[in-house]
Design a protein around this motif. Structure first.
Motif, PDB file in Angstrom:
ATOM      1  N   MET A 253       0.718  -1.252  -0.062  1.00 32.92           N
ATOM      2  CA  MET A 253      -0.070  -0.013   0.096  1.00 32.92           C
ATOM      3  C   MET A 253       0.867   1.299   0.009  1.00 32.92           C
ATOM      4  N   ILE A 254       1.775   1.458   0.796  1.00 37.68           N
ATOM      5  CA  ILE A 254       2.943   2.350   0.961  1.00 37.68           C
ATOM      6  C   ILE A 254       3.594   2.598  -0.604  1.00 37.68           C
ATOM      7  N   ARG A 255       3.766   1.530  -1.114  1.00 46.42           N
ATOM      8  CA  ARG A 255       4.596   1.513  -2.248  1.00 46.42           C
ATOM      9  C   ARG A 255       3.388   1.982  -3.203  1.00 46.42           C
ATOM     10  N   TYR A 256       2.504   1.787  -3.298  1.00 48.05           N
ATOM     11  CA  TYR A 256       1.377   2.199  -4.435  1.00 48.05           C
ATOM     12  C   TYR A 256       1.371   3.725  -4.304  1.00 48.05           C
ATOM     13  N   PHE A 257       0.919   4.331  -3.103  1.00 53.54           N
ATOM     14  CA  PHE A 257       0.838   5.603  -2.603  1.00 53.54           C
ATOM     15  C   PHE A 257       1.994   6.524  -3.243  1.00 53.54           C
ATOM     16  N   LEU A 258       3.268   5.880  -3.013  1.00 56.69           N
ATOM     17  CA  LEU A 258       4.265   6.412  -3.411  1.00 56.69           C
ATOM     18  C   LEU A 258       4.684   6.841  -5.101  1.00 56.69           C
ATOM     19  N   PHE A 259       3.895   6.016  -5.879  1.00 57.41           N
ATOM     20  CA  PHE A 259       3.962   6.147  -7.257  1.00 57.41           C
ATOM     21  C   PHE A 259       3.238   7.614  -7.526  1.00 57.41           C
TER      22      PHE A 259
END
Length: 299
Positions: A253-259
């Motif tokens: 989820m964190i990785r996705y937001f960082l996009f």
């Protein structure tokens, strides 16, 4: 049935004697005593637990289990929390900014966050209003004190209020918005649908608090299960291979937001470096599937 708490205080040396009697290998008792005194047996006990034989209620350690192994789990967990908190901070700031800017422009009202006309559940609105009042009353932030001394308005504009509210409270405000158009606009900025965005904010707020309060994080089975996105703007994971209650899902989820929030981030490199530095950590206990590096979200 409840009963009195009968455990007694143990010194660090007494804890060492207890651990050794249960089969834990401790080669340097002086250093172990220092760690137990400065970190605390209660906190470290969460890292001793994976080293116990089954059934764990017998409190006997596996053959070859060492104090250093537990300490390495503690160190890994601490560094993981610091890594996650650093990235969550970026996401939290972006959510605050996006919510206040998008809604202020859409409603053409700088004070929308305290205007009941924009919310559908008045009980929830009153709850958030009471929280805002309490936060404003106790705030010592210069920008709040300046506003209160310089202007006659009852409340500061939305972007000021958002800075002093917990992330979970912002989620409550977001979900209570009456107009679905602005809710979609905010969620779509992060490549998500409204129910998913609401769910993910709650999850991130909980994870942020765990990191802030130094809670064991790495192998925890978490109670709250997030809403799964039906479609994604960016690469995602095969959720059928992932336990939503484990840390890997939240890391993704964190990785996705960082996009959206930080497209040039080095989160993946830092995560892989941390895992490489602690090769004995059981990533399966964190929910990492076999071949996780090849999932779309990491490409």
């Amino acid at each position: 049935m409840k009963q009195p708490f009968t455990k007694v205080f143990y010194t660090s040396q007494q804890h060492i004697t207890l651990l050794k009697s249960r089969g834990l290998v401790i080669t340097d008792e002086r250093k172990a005593a220092d760690y137990l005194y400065n970190i605390g047996y209660f906190r470290l006990s969460a890292y001793f637990y994976p080293l116990l034989k089954l059934p764990k209620e017998q409190h006997q350690y596996k053959s070859g289990a060492t104090f250093i192994q537990a300490l390495d789990m503690y160190r890994f967990d601490r560094k993981l929390r610091l890594l996650l908190f650093n990235e969550i901070e970026k996401i939290e700031i972006a959510i605050r900014s996006c919510m206040t800017n998008a809604a202020s422009e859409y409603f053409n009202d700088l004070f929308w966050i305290t205007n009941p006309a924009y919310f559908y559940n008045m009980q929830n609105f009153q709850y958030t209003q009471d929280t805002i009042d309490a936060e404003l009353k106790k705030s010592k932030e210069d920008f709040i004190l300046h506003f209160q001394s310089a202007y006659t308005d009852s409340y500061p504009p939305a972007w000021m209020i958002a800075e002093i509210l917990p992330l979970g409270m912002l989620c409550r405000i977001y979900t209570n918005l009456k107009d679905n158009v602005i809710k979609k606009r905010i969620a779509q900025h992060f490549g998500l649908q409204v129910p998913v965005f609401s769910s993910w904010i709650v999850i991130l707020a909980g994870l942020r608090n765990m990191c802030c309060h130094h809670c064991r994080t790495w192998n925890r089975e978490l109670a709250v299960i997030t809403t799964e996105p039906r479609r994604t703007q960016f690469g995602w994971i095969n959720s059928s291979r992932t336990d939503k209650r484990r840390m890997y899902y939240r890391i993704c989820m964190i990785r996705y937001f960082l996009f959206t929030v930080s497209p040039g981030n080095t989160f993946e490199d830092k995560l892989k470096a941390l895992l490489a530095a602690y090769p004995n950590i059981d990533t399966r206990a964190m929910g990492f599937p076999v071949g996780w590096e090849n999932e779309d979200i990491w490409k």
